[in-house]
Motif scaffolding. Sequence first.
Motif, PDB file in Angstrom:
ATOM      1  N   ALA A   1     -31.491  19.647  -7.148  1.00 59.38           N
ATOM      2  CA  ALA A   1     -31.986  20.596  -6.526  1.00 59.38           C
ATOM      3  C   ALA A   1     -31.068  21.347  -5.560  1.00 59.38           C
ATOM      4  O   ALA A   1     -30.796  22.273  -4.911  1.00 59.38           O
ATOM      5  N   ARG A   2     -30.170  20.423  -4.807  1.00 59.73           N
ATOM      6  CA  ARG A   2     -29.100  20.834  -3.932  1.00 59.73           C
ATOM      7  C   ARG A   2     -27.990  21.535  -4.604  1.00 59.73           C
ATOM      8  O   ARG A   2     -27.637  22.738  -3.947  1.00 59.73           O
ATOM      9  N   THR A   3     -27.768  21.228  -5.550  1.00 59.33           N
ATOM     10  CA  THR A   3     -26.633  21.800  -6.437  1.00 59.33           C
ATOM     11  C   THR A   3     -27.189  23.168  -6.980  1.00 59.33           C
ATOM     12  O   THR A   3     -26.494  24.278  -6.735  1.00 59.33           O
ATOM     13  N   LEU A   4     -28.470  23.394  -7.241  1.00 60.71           N
ATOM     14  CA  LEU A   4     -29.041  24.504  -7.616  1.00 60.71           C
ATOM     15  C   LEU A   4     -29.128  25.493  -6.541  1.00 60.71           C
ATOM     16  O   LEU A   4     -28.553  26.668  -6.625  1.00 60.71           O
ATOM     17  N   THR A   5     -29.507  24.842  -5.455  1.00 62.22           N
ATOM     18  CA  THR A   5     -29.726  25.861  -4.166  1.00 62.22           C
ATOM     19  C   THR A   5     -28.255  26.290  -3.610  1.00 62.22           C
ATOM     20  O   THR A   5     -27.953  27.592  -3.463  1.00 62.22           O
ATOM     21  N   ALA A   6     -27.232  25.303  -3.799  1.00 65.37           N
ATOM     22  CA  ALA A   6     -25.818  25.833  -3.525  1.00 65.37           C
ATOM     23  C   ALA A   6     -25.093  26.834  -4.292  1.00 65.37           C
ATOM     24  O   ALA A   6     -24.670  27.861  -4.109  1.00 65.37           O
ATOM     25  N   GLY A   7     -25.699  26.839  -5.755  1.00 67.12           N
ATOM     26  CA  GLY A   7     -25.173  27.954  -6.534  1.00 67.12           C
ATOM     27  C   GLY A   7     -25.840  29.207  -6.408  1.00 67.12           C
ATOM     28  O   GLY A   7     -25.033  30.185  -6.338  1.00 67.12           O
ATOM     29  N   ARG A   8     -27.015  29.027  -6.129  1.00 63.42           N
ATOM     30  CA  ARG A   8     -27.870  30.484  -5.617  1.00 63.42           C
ATOM     31  C   ARG A   8     -27.456  31.060  -4.620  1.00 63.42           C
ATOM     32  O   ARG A   8     -27.161  32.418  -4.568  1.00 63.42           O
ATOM     33  N   LEU A   9     -27.140  30.535  -3.469  1.00 57.40           N
ATOM     34  CA  LEU A   9     -26.510  30.852  -2.196  1.00 57.40           C
ATOM     35  C   LEU A   9     -25.154  31.414  -2.409  1.00 57.40           C
ATOM     36  O   LEU A   9     -24.785  32.513  -1.862  1.00 57.40           O
ATOM     37  N   ALA A  10     -24.399  30.678  -3.351  1.00 56.49           N
ATOM     38  CA  ALA A  10     -23.009  30.975  -3.516  1.00 56.49           C
ATOM     39  C   ALA A  10     -23.162  32.645  -4.372  1.00 56.49           C
ATOM     40  O   ALA A  10     -22.388  33.714  -3.745  1.00 56.49           O
TER      41      ALA A  10
ATOM     42  N   LYS B   1     -23.986  35.276  -1.818  1.00 54.27           N
ATOM     43  CA  LYS B   1     -22.828  35.226  -0.803  1.00 54.27           C
ATOM     44  C   LYS B   1     -23.349  35.007   0.496  1.00 54.27           C
ATOM     45  O   LYS B   1     -23.208  35.635   1.647  1.00 54.27           O
ATOM     46  N   LEU B   2     -24.035  33.656   0.470  1.00 52.21           N
ATOM     47  CA  LEU B   2     -24.588  33.328   1.855  1.00 52.21           C
ATOM     48  C   LEU B   2     -24.189  31.894   2.002  1.00 52.21           C
ATOM     49  O   LEU B   2     -25.045  30.952   2.228  1.00 52.21           O
ATOM     50  N   ASP B   3     -23.080  31.678   1.871  1.00 50.07           N
ATOM     51  CA  ASP B   3     -22.181  30.368   1.884  1.00 50.07           C
ATOM     52  C   ASP B   3     -22.407  29.654   3.156  1.00 50.07           C
ATOM     53  O   ASP B   3     -22.391  28.510   3.500  1.00 50.07           O
ATOM     54  N   GLU B   4     -22.650  30.465   4.371  1.00 49.38           N
ATOM     55  CA  GLU B   4     -22.530  30.034   5.638  1.00 49.38           C
ATOM     56  C   GLU B   4     -23.959  29.479   5.766  1.00 49.38           C
ATOM     57  O   GLU B   4     -23.993  28.445   6.655  1.00 49.38           O
ATOM     58  N   LEU B   5     -24.953  29.702   5.111  1.00 51.42           N
ATOM     59  CA  LEU B   5     -26.395  29.038   5.203  1.00 51.42           C
ATOM     60  C   LEU B   5     -26.431  27.736   4.107  1.00 51.42           C
ATOM     61  O   LEU B   5     -27.218  27.005   3.926  1.00 51.42           O
ATOM     62  N   SER B   6     -25.097  27.478   3.288  1.00 43.25           N
ATOM     63  CA  SER B   6     -25.245  26.395   2.390  1.00 43.25           C
ATOM     64  C   SER B   6     -25.648  25.102   2.914  1.00 43.25           C
ATOM     65  O   SER B   6     -26.452  24.393   2.547  1.00 43.25           O
TER      66      SER B   6
ATOM     67  N   VAL C   1     -35.149  36.403  -5.659  1.00 45.97           N
ATOM     68  CA  VAL C   1     -35.985  35.306  -5.691  1.00 45.97           C
ATOM     69  C   VAL C   1     -35.421  34.341  -6.898  1.00 45.97           C
ATOM     70  O   VAL C   1     -35.090  34.684  -7.983  1.00 45.97           O
ATOM     71  N   ALA C   2     -35.583  32.917  -6.294  1.00 43.34           N
ATOM     72  CA  ALA C   2     -35.005  31.922  -7.700  1.00 43.34           C
ATOM     73  C   ALA C   2     -36.114  30.859  -7.373  1.00 43.34           C
ATOM     74  O   ALA C   2     -36.263  30.357  -6.501  1.00 43.34           O
ATOM     75  N   THR C   3     -36.537  30.487  -8.536  1.00 41.46           N
ATOM     76  CA  THR C   3     -37.494  29.261  -8.773  1.00 41.46           C
ATOM     77  C   THR C   3     -37.085  28.498  -9.849  1.00 41.46           C
ATOM     78  O   THR C   3     -36.575  28.583 -10.715  1.00 41.46           O
ATOM     79  N   TRP C   4     -37.326  27.021  -9.379  1.00 46.85           N
ATOM     80  CA  TRP C   4     -37.169  25.924 -10.245  1.00 46.85           C
ATOM     81  C   TRP C   4     -38.269  24.861 -10.448  1.00 46.85           C
ATOM     82  O   TRP C   4     -38.738  24.742  -9.127  1.00 46.85           O
ATOM     83  N   GLU C   5     -38.401  24.216 -11.472  1.00 49.63           N
ATOM     84  CA  GLU C   5     -39.445  23.228 -11.373  1.00 49.63           C
ATOM     85  C   GLU C   5     -38.560  22.100 -11.410  1.00 49.63           C
ATOM     86  O   GLU C   5     -37.462  21.592 -11.949  1.00 49.63           O
ATOM     87  N   VAL C   6     -38.896  20.970 -10.360  1.00 46.69           N
ATOM     88  CA  VAL C   6     -38.127  19.821 -10.052  1.00 46.69           C
ATOM     89  C   VAL C   6     -39.139  18.622 -10.694  1.00 46.69           C
ATOM     90  O   VAL C   6     -40.147  18.465 -10.363  1.00 46.69           O
ATOM     91  N   PRO C   7     -38.587  17.820 -11.565  1.00 42.35           N
ATOM     92  CA  PRO C   7     -39.299  16.803 -11.881  1.00 42.35           C
ATOM     93  C   PRO C   7     -39.403  15.637 -10.963  1.00 42.35           C
ATOM     94  O   PRO C   7     -38.622  15.616  -9.800  1.00 42.35           O
ATOM     95  N   ALA C   8     -40.451  14.718 -10.878  1.00 38.91           N
ATOM     96  CA  ALA C   8     -40.891  13.763  -9.990  1.00 38.91           C
ATOM     97  C   ALA C   8     -39.959  12.707  -9.942  1.00 38.91           C
ATOM     98  O   ALA C   8     -40.504  11.689 -10.203  1.00 38.91           O
ATOM     99  N   ASP C   9     -38.572  12.754  -9.631  1.00 39.51           N
ATOM    100  CA  ASP C   9     -37.552  11.743  -9.845  1.00 39.51           C
ATOM    101  C   ASP C   9     -36.673  11.951  -8.576  1.00 39.51           C
ATOM    102  O   ASP C   9     -36.094  12.825  -8.515  1.00 39.51           O
ATOM    103  N   PRO C  10     -36.596  10.811  -8.087  1.00 37.26           N
ATOM    104  CA  PRO C  10     -35.543  10.899  -6.715  1.00 37.26           C
ATOM    105  C   PRO C  10     -34.287  11.337  -7.072  1.00 37.26           C
ATOM    106  O   PRO C  10     -33.602  12.133  -6.172  1.00 37.26           O
ATOM    107  N   GLU C  11     -33.856  11.261  -8.219  1.00 34.11           N
ATOM    108  CA  GLU C  11     -32.533  11.530  -8.667  1.00 34.11           C
ATOM    109  C   GLU C  11     -32.241  12.968  -8.807  1.00 34.11           C
ATOM    110  O   GLU C  11     -31.410  13.319  -8.869  1.00 34.11           O
ATOM    111  N   GLN C  12     -33.355  13.805  -8.888  1.00 36.18           N
ATOM    112  CA  GLN C  12     -33.437  15.159  -8.919  1.00 36.18           C
ATOM    113  C   GLN C  12     -33.086  15.988  -7.643  1.00 36.18           C
ATOM    114  O   GLN C  12     -32.910  17.132  -7.663  1.00 36.18           O
ATOM    115  N   VAL C  13     -33.125  15.174  -6.620  1.00 35.54           N
ATOM    116  CA  VAL C  13     -32.870  15.599  -5.442  1.00 35.54           C
ATOM    117  C   VAL C  13     -31.591  16.150  -5.312  1.00 35.54           C
ATOM    118  O   VAL C  13     -31.168  17.480  -4.645  1.00 35.54           O
TER     119      VAL C  13
END
Length: 833
Positions: free
Chosen positions: A711-720, A723-728, A696-708
């Motif tokens: 969020a993608r970067t954090l997601t890609a790192g966790r999937l790596a 070892k779920l790079d196919e779903l990245s 389980v991975a959980t992150w608080e995201v500030p209400a700022d469009p630049e934080q999108v």
Amino acid sequence: MQHRGRTRTPPQGGLVPLAAVAGALLAVLVGLVFLMLILAIQDARHSLLSARSGRPALDQIGVVQGTVLDLEGGQRGYVITRQDQFLKPWRTARTAFPEQARRLVDVSTSPAQRQRAQQIQRAGQSFVDDYSVPLVAAARRGDPDATSTARTLEGTRRLNALRGQFSRYLHDQRIEIGLRENALEGRMRTLTIAASAGVGGALVLIIAYGAYVTRVIVWPVRRMAGAATRLAAGDLGARVPLSGRREIGQLETAFNTMAGSLEKSHRRLRLLYDAGTAVGNTLDVGRTADELVRVAVPGFADFVTVDLEESVLRGGEPTAAESVLRRVARGGVRDDPPLDPTGALIAVHPPRQGPRRADGGAARLTADLRAAPGARFPDAPHTDRLLDYGMRSLITAPLSAQGVLMGVIVFWRTRDSPPFEKDDLSDAEELAAKSATAIDNARRFTRERETALALQRSLLPQVLPDCPSVDFAYRYLPTGTRAGVGGDWLDVIPLSGTRVALVVGDVVGHGIQASATMGRLRTAVRTLADVDLPPDELLTHLDDLVLHLDDGAGEQAAEVGSTCLYVVYDPVARHCSLASAGHPLPFVITPQGAVRKAPGEAGPPLGLGGLPFETTDLDLTEGATLALFSNGLVHSRSLDLSHGLDRLRHALAAPGAQESLETACDRVVGELRTGEPADDVTLLLARTRALPGDHVATWEVPADPEQVATARTLTAGRLAAWKLDELSFTTELVVSELVTNAIRYGGPPIRLRLIRDTRMLICEVSDGSSTAPHLRRARIFDEGGRGLLLVARLTRRWGTRQTAAGKTIWCEQALPATDASTRPRGSVDWTRE
């Protein structure tokens, strides 16, 4: 000597005038005697009632005296020890004294005693109001005066005064009772003398007339009475020798005729009575046929066979066109007859063309099998063996329902019994008619039960889904009683976020209606569970649905009183939420084997409306087991609910260090099920799992469009890391859309959570807004409206659920190497043991 044994002719013209004169005279004499006795008894009765009227006063004065002693003892104990336990008898005595004192006044038997009772009442009430109550109040306040010598002496003085009044009342009352008893004894002596004189005079006259009547009537009637006694005791062969004359001779002749007729009628009535009480008690076709055999053998026949159509055994309508029957029952005085055994197929010779109609219910008699070689009956091919065995006579009777044959019953007699006669045909037809009705009722019950079971099979889950958050096993045993199968059900429903819902319900009633209602409620629960409602809200909606099931029917809904237990388990938080609508709460078994009942209270049953349901929250350790069950497992006519729950608790705590849930289900049901259950039995065992923290991975995201982008970067790192790079690529796109929508249309706090279980990758985005998004078709030049459509196309499924802080939008993707096949969990037992 030569005339010994003859009856002397009485001088009267008949027995009627003699009986009339003797009866009138005796009636006058007995009337006079009884008149004297009644007058004397009335006088003695008044005296006895007068003597007895003083006894309640003695009992009541003892009760009042005991109440005063309890009052004084309670107040004394409290004043000395200051312990509230002494106030309980004190309060009881204080409350009871006024009524007991008033009762003493009411039961007093003389004005003087009533006046003394009133004095006791006033003195006792004064002791309560003026001394005891203030003394206890002072002791409660801690006033030292409560234990002072003056107060103690005052209480002693009042009690001594009351005791003196009690003693005077008892003394006077005993004296008064003694006087009345002496008066009664005198009257009884007078009564005895008067009764003895009257009875003695009557006896003299009765003896004089009795001697004459004995010669004329008693001795002849005594012979008939002896014969009647033997007849009443069961000796149907009792007869009276014809030795009397006139009325006595006529009576002897009538008695012998009646005894002969009674002997024959008794055999027939006993046979039909046994058939009416013993046949058709089980609503099972085979057992009903066996009951008929046991009734007819040996009272009516030496051997009996029952053959029925196959469709009747299955509960179907009799086709009346089958050329073979199935032998359902066979029995007789011996076990080796040359008759086809039970279960054999019996050919109908010759095969009938068209429907076989019951020929008016008429039975056919074959008085001598040797003289009728061409007779038609089910075992006709074995005629030679039957004759060699000793079969001599038979009656074949049809078993028909609504004019269509269901089968045939054959009654056999051997050479050791008298052959059947024409008079026996009516008995055979009666037996066949009663048996046909019972078999038809059993057939209809079998058909209805099979229909209800088929409906349940189609509505209940045959294979429950494999959930990564729990291991489970279940048992469902439908009842086999006359009431028919019930409406119990169970379900396991996967929810979003690896959560799972466990459901057990019970619909009141039995039969097809209960099964249909069960299916409607189970479908409603699944529909409401898809909306991801909390347990209490789900039951509220389900309760409202039950209220509207029969709208416009003009009668109370049959589903009122149905129950449901809804449990939601979250393996991430190891948290369980449950709510009950009149259903027993589950048991929780810890990994160490300790068993405790889930806290909380069961809410009202479904269908009452307007009453709230409460959610109970539990934190469970990994490996804890939830035991959900229905009333049929713990409650029956012979098993109290509390006792049944204790037995279930003991069974769940029984050995099982490495016991599987399947084995535990079998063991628990086997221990608690005693005989055939009167209601459906349902048991669901669910052993919880916990999702590891690194899944389980959980992150608080500030209400700022630049934080999108973050969020993608954090997601890609966790999937790596997983070892779920196919779903990245897909996951980054989904996260980008969901986080963008949360920032644009939702409100803080915004949280992104990724969950990886054994089969799915789950993405959740939560925000503080309770407004749920909706899919819509975007037009060509619209800038928005494509995000959720894109999420829906790229993921396996998606949805939204309301939370206490807002809402959560989630979606699921299958892991690349996940085996999506599900394996059967639990089993449903559709047969009765």
